[in-house]
Design an enzyme around this catalytic site. Structure first.
Site, PDB file in Angstrom:
ATOM      1  N   LEU A  47       0.656  -1.265  -0.011  1.00 12.79           N
ATOM      2  CA  LEU A  47       0.030   0.244   0.122  1.00 12.79           C
ATOM      3  C   LEU A  47       0.935   1.189   0.077  1.00 12.79           C
ATOM      4  O   LEU A  47       2.060   1.151   0.131  1.00 12.79           O
ATOM      5  CB  LEU A  47      -0.940   0.338   1.311  1.00 12.79           C
ATOM      6  N   SER A  48       0.254   2.392  -0.112  1.00 17.25           N
ATOM      7  CA  SER A  48       1.169   3.642  -0.304  1.00 17.25           C
ATOM      8  C   SER A  48       1.790   3.881   1.142  1.00 17.25           C
ATOM      9  O   SER A  48       2.966   4.408   1.017  1.00 17.25           O
ATOM     10  CB  SER A  48       0.291   4.941  -0.506  1.00 17.25           C
ATOM     11  N   GLU A  49       0.963   3.488   2.139  1.00 17.72           N
ATOM     12  CA  GLU A  49       1.961   3.556   3.470  1.00 17.72           C
ATOM     13  C   GLU A  49       1.309   2.559   4.419  1.00 17.72           C
ATOM     14  O   GLU A  49       0.143   2.020   4.583  1.00 17.72           O
ATOM     15  CB  GLU A  49       1.615   4.994   4.189  1.00 17.72           C
ATOM     16  N   THR A  50       2.358   1.989   5.508  1.00 19.81           N
ATOM     17  CA  THR A  50       1.776   1.092   6.542  1.00 19.81           C
ATOM     18  C   THR A  50       2.211   1.629   7.714  1.00 19.81           C
ATOM     19  O   THR A  50       3.335   2.317   7.789  1.00 19.81           O
ATOM     20  CB  THR A  50       2.473  -0.212   6.164  1.00 19.81           C
ATOM     21  N   HIS A  82      -2.557  10.874   5.535  1.00 16.52           N
ATOM     22  CA  HIS A  82      -3.394   9.742   5.409  1.00 16.52           C
ATOM     23  C   HIS A  82      -3.210   8.564   6.715  1.00 16.52           C
ATOM     24  O   HIS A  82      -4.025   7.825   7.309  1.00 16.52           O
ATOM     25  CB  HIS A  82      -3.911   9.109   4.149  1.00 16.52           C
TER      26      HIS A  82
END
Length: 302
Positions: A47-50, A82
């Site tokens: 994902l874009s961030e974790t 986010h």
């Protein structure tokens, strides 16, 4: 074998399968995970961030606090928007039983939180810097986005860092029709950053100001990084809001930013920016939004 519980949430939305997905991996109290292991887990989620959330025992008599670390697929970030909002909604709503206040500690600094049961507000760490030593030209934008090369030129191009290590080329386009032509072209933009700020992530943030009424602005955006488009980028939204507040001398500015429409993951991002009395520095940035839990499970690692 080590096991860690996780949840995923959709952020900046009140509808599941919209907004920006986020994985939150919980690290039980008294345990730790190596940085390299965190990076591997973030790469696995893709994902874009974790976020890695260090769980605490919350107490009704004290304000709950959590330490977090934020990873992209290939690198750790000092701050990202986010992940902050998604973690705030989950931590305050679920782990702290709908606590109205709390705090996150990320690598960029402490983040004060408010939560009303749906919307989280985060007073984010910021060190807003508008880069001025080198110009980002329209030709560089056209190289990045050949599909808009024959359209009317950008109305402005600015390079802003909401915190050191997070950098965004903010491109104001003349219309939503031109915004719709923006593509994840796979090409990277490599602007020269100011001395002492030449570090970290660089993304391209395209925007159109839909409406402005006094110090309230409604904006549509898209964030592109090489071959990827991000459904919602809180750090970019915060940087853009600070940039516009400073450029237009807006003391108490409120921004409603919609992102991800073109990719079918509509996201609604709120940003409030307060400037100092001299109108030349950012005093406070508050990022806001909602999040919904989508999945939960267990990560197994060696």
């Amino acid at each position: 074998m080590t096991s860690l519980p996780f949840v995923t949430v959709d952020v900046f939305t009140t509808t599941r399968f919209a907004g920006n997905p986020l994985a939150i991996v919980k690290i039980p109290k008294g345990r730790d995970v190596a940085t390299a292991q965190m990076q591997s887990i973030a790469s696995e989620f893709n994902l874009s961030e974790t976020v890695f959330l260090y769980e605490n025992n919350t107490n009704d008599e004290t304000e709950p606090e959590w330490r977090i670390r934020i990873f992209m697929v290939g690198a750790e970030l000092p701050f990202a928007g986010h992940p902050t909002i998604g973690t705030a909604c989950y931590a305050l709503g679920t782990l702290a039983n709908n606590s109205r206040h709390g705090k996150l500690h990320c690598n960029a600094g402490p983040i004060e939180l408010e939560y009303d049961g749906e919307v989280a507000k985060a007073s984010i760490p910021h060190n807003v810097h508008i880069h001025t030593e080198h110009e980002v030209t329209a030709e560089q934008i056209y190289h990045l986005q050949p599909a808009i090369a024959k359209s009317p030129p950008p109305q402005s191009v600015d390079l802003v860092s909401p915190v050191k290590g997070m950098n965004f080329v903010c491109v104001e386009l003349p219309s939503l029709e031109i915004l719709a032509q923006v593509e994840a072209s796979g090409k990277a933009i490599t602007p020269q950053l100011d001395v002492d700020w030449n570090t970290g992530f660089i993304g391209s943030y395209f925007y159109v100001i839909d409406e402005q009424e006094g110090e309230k602005l409604t904006i549509r955006t898209r964030m592109i990084e090489k071959s990827l488009e991000d459904p919602a980028t809180g750090a970019a939204a915060s940087g853009l809001a600070a940039l516009l507040a400073l450029k237009h001398k807006l003391r108490f500015a409120k921004f409603s930013i919609t992102q991800g429409v073109e990719m079918g993951r509509r996201s609604e991002i709120g940003v409030e920016v307060t400037l100092t009395e001299s109108l030349d520095k950012v005093k406070k940035v508050v990022l806001s939004g909602s999040a919904l839990k989508v999945m939960e499970g267990t990560v197994f690692c060696d």
